[in-house]
Design a protein around this motif. Sequence first.
Motif, mmCIF file in Angstrom:
data_model
loop_
_atom_site.group_PDB
_atom_site.id
_atom_site.type_symbol
_atom_site.label_atom_id
_atom_site.label_comp_id
_atom_site.label_asym_id
_atom_site.label_seq_id
_atom_site.Cartn_x
_atom_site.Cartn_y
_atom_site.Cartn_z
ATOM 1 N N ALA A 176 -22.874 -28.982 10.603
ATOM 2 C CA ALA A 176 -24.059 -29.230 9.769
ATOM 3 C C ALA A 176 -24.923 -27.981 9.708
ATOM 4 C CB ALA A 176 -24.853 -30.407 10.317
ATOM 5 N N GLU A 177 -25.108 -27.454 8.506
ATOM 6 C CA GLU A 177 -26.068 -26.369 8.304
ATOM 7 C C GLU A 177 -27.482 -26.970 8.302
ATOM 8 O OE1 GLU A 177 -24.534 -23.190 5.287
ATOM 9 O OE2 GLU A 177 -24.017 -25.166 4.489
ATOM 10 N N PRO A 178 -28.428 -26.362 9.008
ATOM 11 C CA PRO A 178 -29.797 -26.883 8.968
ATOM 12 C C PRO A 178 -30.394 -26.824 7.568
ATOM 13 C CG PRO A 178 -29.503 -25.314 10.762
ATOM 14 C CD PRO A 178 -28.289 -25.214 9.902
ATOM 15 N N VAL A 179 -29.983 -25.820 6.793
ATOM 16 C CA VAL A 179 -30.448 -25.642 5.420
ATOM 17 C C VAL A 179 -29.388 -24.836 4.686
ATOM 18 C CG1 VAL A 179 -31.691 -23.503 5.975
ATOM 19 C CG2 VAL A 179 -32.414 -24.876 4.014
ATOM 20 N N GLY A 180 -29.229 -25.076 3.389
ATOM 21 C CA GLY A 180 -28.238 -24.333 2.626
ATOM 22 C C GLY A 180 -28.624 -22.867 2.483
ATOM 23 N N ARG A 181 -27.668 -21.971 2.745
ATOM 24 C CA ARG A 181 -27.910 -20.540 2.616
ATOM 25 C C ARG A 181 -26.783 -19.855 1.832
ATOM 26 N NH1 ARG A 181 -32.431 -21.008 2.959
ATOM 27 N NH2 ARG A 181 -33.905 -20.225 4.499
ATOM 28 N N ASN A 182 -26.152 -20.590 0.925
ATOM 29 C CA ASN A 182 -25.050 -20.075 0.122
ATOM 30 C C ASN A 182 -23.810 -19.884 0.998
ATOM 31 O OD1 ASN A 182 -23.592 -18.956 -2.141
ATOM 32 N ND2 ASN A 182 -25.550 -18.293 -3.000
ATOM 33 N N ASN A 187 -26.301 -29.442 21.385
ATOM 34 C CA ASN A 187 -27.331 -30.110 22.184
ATOM 35 C C ASN A 187 -28.702 -29.775 21.578
ATOM 36 O OD1 ASN A 187 -28.201 -27.520 23.190
ATOM 37 N ND2 ASN A 187 -26.496 -27.588 24.650
ATOM 38 N N PRO A 188 -29.771 -30.453 22.014
ATOM 39 C CA PRO A 188 -31.085 -30.213 21.380
ATOM 40 C C PRO A 188 -31.508 -28.750 21.377
ATOM 41 C CG PRO A 188 -31.153 -32.204 22.701
ATOM 42 C CD PRO A 188 -29.821 -31.573 22.972
ATOM 43 N N ARG A 189 -31.254 -28.018 22.476
ATOM 44 C CA ARG A 189 -31.641 -26.607 22.517
ATOM 45 C C ARG A 189 -30.872 -25.797 21.490
ATOM 46 N NH1 ARG A 189 -29.255 -22.328 24.973
ATOM 47 N NH2 ARG A 189 -30.576 -20.474 25.347
ATOM 48 N N LEU A 190 -29.551 -25.992 21.432
ATOM 49 C CA LEU A 190 -28.734 -25.257 20.473
ATOM 50 C C LEU A 190 -29.123 -25.622 19.040
ATOM 51 C CD1 LEU A 190 -26.456 -23.387 19.636
ATOM 52 C CD2 LEU A 190 -24.824 -25.244 20.090
ATOM 53 N N ARG A 191 -29.472 -26.889 18.822
ATOM 54 C CA ARG A 191 -29.873 -27.304 17.478
ATOM 55 C C ARG A 191 -31.132 -26.569 17.032
ATOM 56 N NH1 ARG A 191 -30.044 -32.373 18.487
ATOM 57 N NH2 ARG A 191 -27.866 -32.773 18.007
ATOM 58 N N ARG A 192 -32.073 -26.385 17.952
ATOM 59 C CA ARG A 192 -33.303 -25.662 17.611
ATOM 60 C C ARG A 192 -33.002 -24.184 17.307
ATOM 61 N NH1 ARG A 192 -35.277 -28.688 21.987
ATOM 62 N NH2 ARG A 192 -35.114 -26.868 23.372
ATOM 63 N N ALA A 224 -31.203 -23.876 13.947
ATOM 64 C CA ALA A 224 -32.132 -24.032 12.823
ATOM 65 C C ALA A 224 -32.968 -22.776 12.632
ATOM 66 C CB ALA A 224 -33.020 -25.247 13.050
ATOM 67 N N ARG A 225 -33.481 -22.220 13.730
ATOM 68 C CA ARG A 225 -34.321 -21.021 13.627
ATOM 69 C C ARG A 225 -33.545 -19.829 13.072
ATOM 70 N NH1 ARG A 225 -35.520 -19.143 19.251
ATOM 71 N NH2 ARG A 225 -33.617 -17.941 18.926
ATOM 72 N N GLU A 226 -32.366 -19.576 13.614
ATOM 73 C CA GLU A 226 -31.598 -18.412 13.195
ATOM 74 C C GLU A 226 -31.034 -18.591 11.788
ATOM 75 O OE1 GLU A 226 -31.668 -15.695 14.838
ATOM 76 O OE2 GLU A 226 -32.654 -16.547 16.597
ATOM 77 N N TYR A 227 -30.633 -19.801 11.455
ATOM 78 C CA TYR A 227 -30.034 -20.038 10.147
ATOM 79 C C TYR A 227 -31.053 -19.873 9.029
ATOM 80 C CZ TYR A 227 -25.821 -21.616 7.762
ATOM 81 O OH TYR A 227 -24.671 -21.653 7.017
#
Length: 372
Positions: free
Chosen positions: A80-86, A236-241, A244-247
Motif C-alpha cells: 500500500a502506497e500512503p499516497v500516489g506518486r506516479n 508495523n506502526p513505526r514503519l508505517r509512519r 508515509a513520511r518518506e513517500y
Amino acid sequence: MACFCVIMAGGRGTRFWPLSRARRPKQLLKILGPKSLIREAVERAIPLGGAGRTLVVTVSEQLDDLAREIPMLPRRNFLAEPVGRNTAPCIGLAALEVSRRDPEAVMVVLPADHWIAGRSAFRRTLRTAVRLASRTDDLITIGIRPGYPETGYGYIVKGAPIKGSPGAFRVAAFKEKPNRRAAFGLIRRGALWNSGIFVWRAAAWLSLLERHQPKIAERLDRIRSAAGRGSLAAPNPRLRRILAREYRAMPAISADHAVLEKAGAEGRIIVVAGEFAWSDVGSWAAVHRMMRRDRDGNAGNGRWVAVGARDCLVHSPERLVVLLGVRGVVVVDTPDALLVGDLERSQEVRDLVQLLERRGYRAYTAGWRSEG
C-alpha cells in the motif's frame, strides 16, 4: 533466477468518469467482459511466477477492495502506497520488497488496467524478456506493433537487434504522443507502441534510480533501513509512519521520465516486440474500438437502441438509452451522473473531472452519491 510479477493498481482512471470514481477505480470495472480489469491482469500474471510471487501495489484507500476482488493472492502480497506518486516511486517500493525476498530476482511490471488478447503469445513474450533480463543490468520494455496511428500512445524507435534474442532491439529513441502525421511516419519506420510493461532485475532498477533519481533512492533507502528484515506488505506502526513520511516527500514522476529516457540515452534500454493484441484502455473511444459493433458502428453495454445513429458508444445498465440520428457520441449513465459527449474527445474526460472538483462537485467524483 526467480521471477516476480508486480501489478501497479493505484490509479483512479478518471477518463472513465462517471463510471469510475476515486473509490471505484478503473481497474475494478467490468467494461470489456465479465471480469474486472485487475482480475484479468492477475490471472495473466500468475502463470509467469505463481500466486506467491505476484505482488499488487495500490494506494491505501483501495487496498481492501482490491484484496476482495483478487482473493487468489495472499494478503502479504499487497503493498500500500500512503499516497500516489506516479510509477517511478511505485516500482521502487515494489523493487524493495522483491529484492528483500530474493536479491537476484527479475520483476515483470504490469499495469492493472490494460486489455490483452492472446495469453499464450503474451507469456512467450514475457518469458523471452525475463531470460534476457536475467543476464543483463539493462532495462527491458515491451513494444507492441501498431495497428493504427494512435496519437495517445508513446512510440519506441528500434535500434540495433540483440544477438541471440529474436524480436529484441536496443531502443534508439522514445517519441511521446505524436500527432497523427508523425504517428504515420513512425509506423512506416517500424516503431512500436510503448506498452508500459517492463522487465528488469529489481537490483538494476534500484541502481538506476540511485543514479538518475537520488531524491527517490535516498528515501527508499530510509524505508528499507526502517523495515529491516520485515515485509513492506505488513508494516508495523513505526514503519508505517516512516513509510508515509518518506513517500510523501518523493517527487511524483513516471518511470519513463525518471529513468527510462535517461537510461535510453546511455544505450541501457532494450525493447522486446510483443506479438499479442494490446490496449491501455485509456478512454471511452478505446473501449468502443475493442467492442463488437453493429453494422452502423454502434456498441454498448446494457439497454440501448440506435435509430439512424452511427459510431456511438452506450453504457447504461439500468435505464434505456435511445440514440436518434446522432454520430460519434458516448453516453454513460450511472445512478447519480450522466455523461453525453463527443466520443473522439473522450480523452478530455480527465480534465472534465478536474473541472467538476474545482466547481464543487467532488461528491460526484469521489464515489456514488446517494439520491436525496
